[in-house]
Design a protein around this motif. Structure first.
Motif, PDB file in Angstrom:
ATOM      1  N   VAL A 129       0.826  -1.203   0.000  1.00 32.94           N
ATOM      2  CA  VAL A 129       0.000   0.000   0.000  1.00 32.94           C
ATOM      3  C   VAL A 129       0.860   1.252   0.000  1.00 32.94           C
ATOM      4  CG1 VAL A 129      -2.007  -1.027   1.056  1.00 32.94           C
ATOM      5  CG2 VAL A 129      -0.268  -0.019   2.489  1.00 32.94           C
ATOM      6  N   GLY A 130       2.163   1.097  -0.021  1.00 35.16           N
ATOM      7  CA  GLY A 130       3.027   2.256  -0.178  1.00 35.16           C
ATOM      8  C   GLY A 130       3.649   2.775   1.099  1.00 35.16           C
ATOM      9  N   GLU A 201      -5.570   6.325   8.611  1.00 35.81           N
ATOM     10  CA  GLU A 201      -6.706   6.690   7.756  1.00 35.81           C
ATOM     11  C   GLU A 201      -6.442   6.344   6.303  1.00 35.81           C
ATOM     12  OE1 GLU A 201      -5.084   8.932   9.550  1.00 35.81           O
ATOM     13  OE2 GLU A 201      -6.408   9.351  11.227  1.00 35.81           O
ATOM     14  N   MET A 202      -5.227   6.589   5.874  1.00 35.66           N
ATOM     15  CA  MET A 202      -4.952   6.319   4.468  1.00 35.66           C
ATOM     16  C   MET A 202      -4.924   4.831   4.197  1.00 35.66           C
ATOM     17  SD  MET A 202      -2.252   9.105   3.345  1.00 35.66           S
ATOM     18  CE  MET A 202      -2.694  10.763   3.712  1.00 35.66           C
ATOM     19  N   LEU A 204      -6.710   2.692   5.791  1.00 34.62           N
ATOM     20  CA  LEU A 204      -8.120   2.311   5.755  1.00 34.62           C
ATOM     21  C   LEU A 204      -8.731   2.684   4.410  1.00 34.62           C
ATOM     22  CD1 LEU A 204      -9.279   3.349   9.313  1.00 34.62           C
ATOM     23  CD2 LEU A 204      -9.168   1.068   8.401  1.00 34.62           C
ATOM     24  N   ALA A 205      -8.395   3.882   3.949  1.00 37.23           N
ATOM     25  CA  ALA A 205      -8.965   4.318   2.678  1.00 37.23           C
ATOM     26  C   ALA A 205      -8.516   3.403   1.542  1.00 37.23           C
ATOM     27  CB  ALA A 205      -8.543   5.753   2.385  1.00 37.23           C
ATOM     28  N   ARG A 206      -7.303   2.893   1.650  1.00 33.68           N
ATOM     29  CA  ARG A 206      -6.804   2.033   0.582  1.00 33.68           C
ATOM     30  C   ARG A 206      -7.353   0.621   0.644  1.00 33.68           C
ATOM     31  NH1 ARG A 206      -2.365   2.822  -2.369  1.00 33.68           N
ATOM     32  NH2 ARG A 206      -3.126   1.070  -3.527  1.00 33.68           N
ATOM     33  N   LYS A 208     -10.198  -0.530   2.900  1.00 34.59           N
ATOM     34  CA  LYS A 208     -11.600  -0.755   3.278  1.00 34.59           C
ATOM     35  C   LYS A 208     -12.466  -0.797   2.026  1.00 34.59           C
ATOM     36  CE  LYS A 208     -12.725  -1.510   7.436  1.00 34.59           C
ATOM     37  NZ  LYS A 208     -13.564  -2.675   7.616  1.00 34.59           N
ATOM     38  N   TYR A 353      -8.997  -0.686  -9.309  1.00 33.31           N
ATOM     39  CA  TYR A 353      -8.002   0.184  -9.922  1.00 33.31           C
ATOM     40  C   TYR A 353      -6.672  -0.551 -10.008  1.00 33.31           C
ATOM     41  CZ  TYR A 353     -11.012   4.238  -9.463  1.00 33.31           C
ATOM     42  OH  TYR A 353     -12.028   5.133  -9.590  1.00 33.31           O
ATOM     43  N   ALA A 355      -3.890   0.348  -8.895  1.00 37.19           N
ATOM     44  CA  ALA A 355      -3.218   0.371  -7.604  1.00 37.19           C
ATOM     45  C   ALA A 355      -3.835  -0.648  -6.655  1.00 37.19           C
ATOM     46  CB  ALA A 355      -3.294   1.769  -7.005  1.00 37.19           C
TER      47      ALA A 355
ATOM     48  N   ARG C 143      -0.250   9.788 -14.859  1.00 36.69           N
ATOM     49  CA  ARG C 143      -0.651  10.045 -13.477  1.00 36.69           C
ATOM     50  C   ARG C 143      -0.024  11.340 -12.993  1.00 36.69           C
ATOM     51  NH1 ARG C 143      -0.147   4.723  -9.726  1.00 36.69           N
ATOM     52  NH2 ARG C 143      -1.914   3.568 -10.532  1.00 36.69           N
ATOM     53  N   PRO C 206       2.302  10.983   1.084  1.00 39.17           N
ATOM     54  CA  PRO C 206       1.435   9.920   0.566  1.00 39.17           C
ATOM     55  C   PRO C 206       0.940  10.168  -0.865  1.00 39.17           C
ATOM     56  CG  PRO C 206       0.184  11.403   1.929  1.00 39.17           C
ATOM     57  CD  PRO C 206       1.573  11.935   1.919  1.00 39.17           C
ATOM     58  N   ARG C 295       0.442   5.066   0.643  1.00 34.25           N
ATOM     59  CA  ARG C 295       0.171   5.881  -0.529  1.00 34.25           C
ATOM     60  C   ARG C 295      -1.327   5.927  -0.793  1.00 34.25           C
ATOM     61  NH1 ARG C 295       2.366   2.573  -3.852  1.00 34.25           N
ATOM     62  NH2 ARG C 295       4.414   3.227  -3.238  1.00 34.25           N
ATOM     63  N   LEU C 296      -1.799   7.064  -1.285  1.00 33.94           N
ATOM     64  CA  LEU C 296      -3.203   7.142  -1.693  1.00 33.94           C
ATOM     65  C   LEU C 296      -3.362   6.551  -3.084  1.00 33.94           C
ATOM     66  CD1 LEU C 296      -4.459  10.636  -0.591  1.00 33.94           C
ATOM     67  CD2 LEU C 296      -5.294   8.446   0.163  1.00 33.94           C
ATOM     68  N   ARG C 297      -4.598   6.289  -3.431  1.00 34.28           N
ATOM     69  CA  ARG C 297      -4.868   5.794  -4.769  1.00 34.28           C
ATOM     70  C   ARG C 297      -5.175   6.991  -5.655  1.00 34.28           C
ATOM     71  NH1 ARG C 297      -9.315   2.019  -3.885  1.00 34.28           N
ATOM     72  NH2 ARG C 297     -10.543   3.812  -4.448  1.00 34.28           N
ATOM     73  N   ILE C 298      -5.038   6.825  -6.965  1.00 34.47           N
ATOM     74  CA  ILE C 298      -5.155   7.977  -7.857  1.00 34.47           C
ATOM     75  C   ILE C 298      -6.516   8.646  -7.752  1.00 34.47           C
ATOM     76  CG2 ILE C 298      -5.711   6.471  -9.818  1.00 34.47           C
ATOM     77  CD1 ILE C 298      -3.655   9.523 -10.361  1.00 34.47           C
ATOM     78  N   ASP C 299      -7.584   7.837  -7.668  1.00 35.73           N
ATOM     79  CA  ASP C 299      -8.902   8.470  -7.616  1.00 35.73           C
ATOM     80  C   ASP C 299      -9.120   9.165  -6.281  1.00 35.73           C
ATOM     81  OD1 ASP C 299      -8.912   5.875  -6.495  1.00 35.73           O
ATOM     82  OD2 ASP C 299     -11.080   6.025  -6.294  1.00 35.73           O
ATOM     83  N   GLN C 300      -8.567   8.577  -5.216  1.00 34.86           N
ATOM     84  CA  GLN C 300      -8.683   9.226  -3.911  1.00 34.86           C
ATOM     85  C   GLN C 300      -7.909  10.527  -3.896  1.00 34.86           C
ATOM     86  OE1 GLN C 300      -7.080   5.994  -1.712  1.00 34.86           O
ATOM     87  NE2 GLN C 300      -9.072   5.093  -1.275  1.00 34.86           N
ATOM     88  N   GLY C 353     -14.602   5.050   5.492  1.00 31.57           N
ATOM     89  CA  GLY C 353     -13.346   4.433   5.111  1.00 31.57           C
ATOM     90  C   GLY C 353     -12.183   5.043   5.853  1.00 31.57           C
ATOM     91  N   THR C 354     -12.347   6.271   6.334  1.00 30.71           N
ATOM     92  CA  THR C 354     -11.274   6.837   7.118  1.00 30.71           C
ATOM     93  C   THR C 354     -11.796   7.240   8.490  1.00 30.71           C
ATOM     94  OG1 THR C 354     -11.701   9.054   6.345  1.00 30.71           O
ATOM     95  CG2 THR C 354     -10.160   7.773   5.068  1.00 30.71           C
ATOM     96  N   GLU C 385     -18.006   1.827   0.449  1.00 29.83           N
ATOM     97  CA  GLU C 385     -17.571   2.467  -0.789  1.00 29.83           C
ATOM     98  C   GLU C 385     -17.466   3.947  -0.518  1.00 29.83           C
ATOM     99  OE1 GLU C 385     -17.831   1.604  -4.411  1.00 29.83           O
ATOM    100  OE2 GLU C 385     -17.707  -0.541  -4.010  1.00 29.83           O
TER     101      GLU C 385
END
Lengths: 373, 176, 386, 172
Positions: A129-130, A201-202, A204-206, A208, A353, A355, C143, C206, C295-300, C353-354, C385
């Motif tokens: 997840v980075g 949080e990040m 989780l965002a990645r 969840k 996605y 990622a 990206r 991130p 890392r965040l995802r591109i859409d996020q 989600g967060t 979601e």
């Protein structure tokens, strides 16, 4: 095989990306060909077999005692669990009674091995997840466990320690104090690891809601182990078909709710805690005694066939052993949990996605040595 | 593969002891149950060590598997393992089944001749059978009729022979 | 423009280059040591005292390494890309002062210059991505383009709000405007927007989406090696340094001491050191984030940029404008800013989600041999979601 | 007399011209976009030499940013091989005439425009830079309507691009 054809929002050409076999996140020599539309995956096709060594066939040419070394090399981060599965199969066929102390040693080592394996998962998942730091935390704990393994079995990875009818040798005198220290360190270490990543949080965002699989589908695909439990199915071989002496311990089975990546991740973290519990109980219950049953050096199990399942860190590790009464197995089939779990990848990758592909693949925690055999 | 394949190892004469059968009460109940549910098929219910063994005719495999999965009393939702064993003249396809709810287990066996090994695919019953069948096709040459994508899984494309079989030479093959 | 002026600028540029290269060497060492501390290891220890010469050794290795040209690569674009990334990052420093009058060109339009030049980095990344003839690089380049263009807006807006406070785009004037208090006290929201957008502009964790080692294996730089990769690397670290310096200049009071007993040469030297110390503090914060966050995802990332940062940056400008227009005392702006910042964090924490509540799984406990059937829980209809 | 400014001017002009030629002559759409960027940078250089810093920076900012988008679309929506068989257009004489006419128009208007200059103490002509607050003020008062119209045009172009790339069967 099409995963799912999405409704397109723009008239574009899919880009085919070859992930692996040389890719940092495929966890070994695994290749998945994905077709992406922008950043969305339209189609994914896993390819395995790069590590196929024909282990099953090789086993047919080895004595029972020699097969154990081959089993070490199946799931190479949870070697002892593989050894245990094979030895249990032979013992079942021979109707052997394993001395208590040997069983305890097996359970302690296997659970330690489970923690080590999950720690590897934890670290690598962080990388997937980075996040950079988890892998170093995870490997620190793993290193401690492997230090202990080295003193017990003489090897850090390919132990060849569990034998038909018992274990190779008794524990050393300094095992108990070392174990006590290790338990404390691990307890703290697991909490640290949990604190570092789980509630971020990040993270989780990645994770969840990513790569969800429901209980019905999971069972249908033959997904087992933590990945199945994350989908809300209470299924653990240690509970449903207790092998060795697992019915003597009191431990919990973590079960997820959504079957997403986070649940799969956290079930493993929680499992490490439960493993520690088992080890503590085993250490308390263990008594001195013989560590090996009286077995001939060249074992000749009776004719017959047997199927034994154990709960390896990755899931239901099954050994199907067909014996013709000779000193070598007639046929040995390994039901590798990663192999079955990996089948669900196409399903999990639907609508994901690019990622996410890495995150999802990481969350089912495959070991290619076991997938390809 | 220039050398002729080694003569297959002869199976030992049955002078060796057989493994004792020790079915628990769940197993006994299950074997009775299977006889009852599958009475319209030609099945033979036996036991091996601690498992119920159901020997069926290859052509019935798909139908029986469907019943085994859907019948609420059998409830074999989970295909644990699908393996092929080479008995020289015949190839035996083993389906290890398990019910997560009832916690009983059984083995389904179907023997097919080595020359023409055809078994109906059970991929429509359990999706998890997919790779197991492909592996069986790869290593043993069993053809699972109805499988949508029986391409090589573990071996590279164009590999000749079936390395799982007893007739495949053990060491005398060309390294890829 | 006279010849003397030309020579002055040439020498200045050279000095700047040397200064920045040195800073990059220091930065790499600091980063490795800081990350090592976070990760409970030693970091480089072999070359020099505590690995202080490691950056030099690395640089030497990179320069001596073979430069690889992929056979399908678009030669011209491929070789020009590192320069296209590097030159803007160097050009930026023409207007960034490290102390009073310690600047190559004290442009009246300093901030606007920075905004304009920083856009150009995208071109280099796109060129690298396209020229490498590699799908990972291509995806990484696209990206990078999407990310950098999106985050340009909040970045500019955050800068603009500060410029509104001082009524000037000149960086020295902006620092002078903070003689009584740093603007972090006036615009905490602005600092948040600026740093976040700055991180995204840098492509650091991130927001390191275009590198994304785990899926894109290095993104646009995947095919580069040796000196050309080193140039990318140099540019990246110069940019990190730039963001640190800009944060200090715009929000942390630049080189201004609260009270300074010296003047003349001692004053300037100490100011520069003070400025650099602040900059490194900001950069260490960036490294700290790198050591902690995934890392965040591109859409996020896009959603975060467009749905949160862009509106916030507009709000920031509006509130600054209102406060300035009505001549309210600046602490009202601080107050509004803090309230908005708090609201932002609250909104983030409420986001599905967060959520900040502790997530967990159920642990079913058993004792002895179990005979109860397993519980197959119904799957919730609405999977999480966002 | 050759001054550094003159050298720089020729360099900028060469960049502009070269870039412009590159745009029309290359077959590769990505090259064309890059060449366009070079031309824009050249124009910015010319602006800079004329002490129009603001205009130069606007040029870099807008076109630097805009070109990125152009390239993005070029890469995403076309394939390079689409242009390989493109032959020279037979209508090039007409195009040349039109181009020449536009050039003439622009040149005439440029020559006809007086540049505000002042003389410094030494007697040399010095261009006075425009005060930015005055610039801003006139942009948002006197020229507010054209300014808004320009932004509207950009908006329309943006929406048009979105509409273009959507297939009719797309969801939502």
């Amino acid at each position: 095989m099409q995963v799912q054809q999405q409704a397109r929002t723009a008239d574009t050409i899919d880009l085919m990306i070859n992930m692996g076999p040389q890719h940092p996140s495929t966890h070994g020599v695994f290749r998945v060909v994905i077709w992406v539309d922008g950043e969305r995956i339209v189609k994914a096709e896993p390819h395995i077999g790069y590590l196929h060594r024909g282990s099953e066939k090789l086993c047919e040419g080895e004595l029972y005692s020699q097969v154990i070394t081959l089993f070490d090399r199946l799931d190479y981060v949870a070697n002892l669990n593989c050894e245990l599965a094979f030895c249990l199969a032979v013992e079942k066929l021979m109707a052997l009674e394993v001395p208590d102390r040997a069983s305890y040693i097996r359970v302690i080592l296997c659970e330690l091995n489970r923690i080590a394996s999950h720690m590897l998962f934890y670290g690598v998942y962080g990388l997937d997840v980075g996040a950079m730091t988890p892998i170093l935390y995870g490997f620190r704990e793993r290193e401690r466990i492997q230090g202990l393994f080295e003193s017990v079995t003489g090897a850090r990875m390919m132990h060849n320690f569990i034998r038909v009818g018992g274990v190779k040798e008794d524990l050393r005198d300094d095992f108990e104090p070392r174990m006590a220290v290790l338990l404390e360190e691990l307890k703290q270490g697991i909490e640290e690891c949990d604190d570092l990543l789980s509630q971020n949080e990040m993270f989780l965002a990645r994770t969840k809601g990513i790569g969800t699989i429901g209980p019905t589908e999971a069972i249908d695909f033959g997904v087992t182990g933590p990945s199945l439990r994350a989908s809300g199915v209470l299924e653990d071989v240690r509970i449903s078909e207790p092998y060795s002496i697992y019915e003597r311990f009191d431990f919990g089975v973590p079960v997820g709710t959504y079957g997403d990546c986070w649940d799969r991740y956290y079930v493993r973290v929680e499992e490490m805690r439960q493993s520690l519990k088992i080890i503590e109980q085993a250490m308390a219950q263990m008594e001195p005694g013989p560590v090996a049953a009286n077995v001939r050096r060249i074992a000749r199990p009776p004719k017959g066939e047997v199927y034994v399942r154990t709960e390896s860190p990755r899931g239901d590790f099954g050994v199907f052993l067909v014996s013709d009464g000779s000193d070598k197995p007639y046929r040995l089939k390994v039901r590798a949990p990663s192999f079955a779990n990996l089948q669900a990848l196409q399903y999990l990758l639907r609508d994901a996605y690019v990622a996410d592909a890495v995150v999802i693949l990481g969350s089912i925690d495959i070991i290619l040595g076991e997938v390809d055999r | 593969m220039e050398q002729p394949p080694r003569p297959p190892r002869q199976r030992r004469e049955p002078e060796v002891p057989e493994a004792p059968v020790a079915l628990d009460e769940r197993g006994t109940a299950l074997s009775a149950l299977i006889r009852d549910v599958l009475k319209e098929f030609e099945v033979e219910v036996g036991a091996a060590v601690d498992e119920v063994v159901v020997t069926v005719k290859p052509e019935d495999v798909s139908a029986i598997c469907r019943i085994a999965k859907d019948d609420p009393s059998l409830d074999f939702k989970y295909l644990r393992c699908l393996s092929v064993v080479d008995y020289i003249e015949t190839l035996e396809v083993n389906y290890h089944l398990f019910s997560l709810d009832k916690r009983h287990k059984a083995v389904l066996k179907a023997s097919v001749p080595t020359e023409e090994p055809h078994v109906p695919s059970v991929i429509s019953v359990w999706r998890g059978a997919d790779w197991f069948e492909r592996e069986g096709h790869d290593l043993f040459g069993v053809v699972f009729d109805g499988h949508p994508n029986l391409t090589p899984l573990l071996l590279y494309e164009g590999f000749e022979g079936f390395p799982g079989r007893k007739s495949f030479p053990f060491h005398e093959y060309d390294e890829w | 423009m006279t010849v003397v002026q030309g020579i002055y600028y040439a020498l200045g540029a050279l000095a700047l280059f040397v200064f920045l290269s040195f800073m990059v060497l220091v930065l790499t060492w600091v980063e490795r040591k800081a990350l090592a501390r976070i990760q409970m290891r030693m970091g480089p220890m072999r070359v020099g005292f505590h690995g202080t010469l490691q950056p030099l050794a690395d640089a030497m290795k990179l320069v001596l390494k073979e430069d690889i040209l992929p056979s399908w690569a678009d030669r011209r674009v491929y070789w020009l890309a590192p320069l296209a990334v590097f030159i803007p990052s160097l050009l930026l420093w023409a207007v960034i002062p490290v102390g009073r009058d310690l600047v190559l060109a004290n442009l009246e339009l300093g901030l606007f210059y920075i905004v304009a030049i920083s856009v150009l980095t995208v071109m280099g990344l796109l060129m690298a991505g396209w020229g490498s003839a590699n799908k990972y690089a291509m995806l990484g380049g696209l990206r990078a383009a999407g990310q950098l263009v999106s985050y340009e807006i909040p970045f500019i807006m955050a800068i603009l709000a500060v410029a509104m406070l001082v009524q000037s785009l000149n960086l020295e004037t902006i620092v002078d405007g903070q003689r009584n208090f740093a603007y972090i006290l006036v615009q905490p929201l602005g600092l948040f927007i600026f740093l976040t957008a700055g991180l995204a502009e840098l492509g650091r964790t991130p927001f390191d989406i275009h590198h994304a080692e785990s899926e894109l294996v290095g993104g646009p730089f995947i095919e580069y090696s040796g000196a050309h990769w080193a140039v990318f690397f140099l540019a990246e670290y110069i940019n990190t340094f730039t963001i640190g310096a800009l944060t200090v200049l715009l929000f942390l009071g630049g080189w201004r001491w609260p009270a300074m007993p010296f003047d003349g040469f001692a004053h300037s030297t100490l100011s520069v050191i003070w400025f650099l110390a602040k900059t490194y503090a900001v950069i260490l914060f960036i490294f700290w984030i790198r050591g902690t966050y995934p890392r965040l995802r591109i859409d996020q990332l896009m959603a975060f940029g467009w749905k949160l940062l862009v509106p916030l940056s507009f709000v920031n400008i509006v509130i600054t404008g209102i406060v300035l227009f009505y001549g309210w005392p600046l602490w009202t702006l601080t107050l509004i800013s803090l309230v908005l910042l708090g609201a932002t964090f609250y909104a983030i924490s409420r986001h599905q989600g967060t959520r900040l509540e502790r997530m967990t799984v159920t642990v079913h406990s058993f004792r002895g041999t179990r005979s109860e059937p397993p519980v197959v829980q119904p799957q919730p209809e609405a999977a999480l979601e966002d | 007399m050759v001054t550094p400014s003159l050298v720089l001017f020729y360099a900028a002009a060469a960049l502009t011209l070269g870039g412009g030629l590159g745009v029309v002559m290359t077959r590769n759409i990505v090259y064309a976009a890059f060449a366009l960027l070079v031309a824009m940078m050249g124009v910015a250089g010319v602006f800079l030499l004329m002490f129009a810093e603001f205009l130069a920076l606007v040029q870099v900012l807008i076109y630097g940013g805009a070109i990125v988008i152009v390239i993005l679309f070029a890469l995403m929506l076309t394939r390079v091989q689409d242009f390989e068989h493109l032959s020279d257009n037979r209508q090039w004489p007409i195009a040349a005439v039109v181009a020449a006419a536009i050039f003439g128009l622009l040149a005439a208007s440029t020559v006809g425009t007086s540049v505000r200059t002042t003389t410094d103490a030494a007697g040399a002509t010095v261009r006075t830079p425009v005060a930015f607050d005055a610039l801003g003020e006139s942009l948002f008062t006197q020229w507010a309507v054209p300014f808004e119209v320009a932004s509207l045009v950009l908006l329309v172009a943006l929406i048009g691009a979105v509409v273009l790339v959507r297939t009719s069967g797309g969801r939502d």
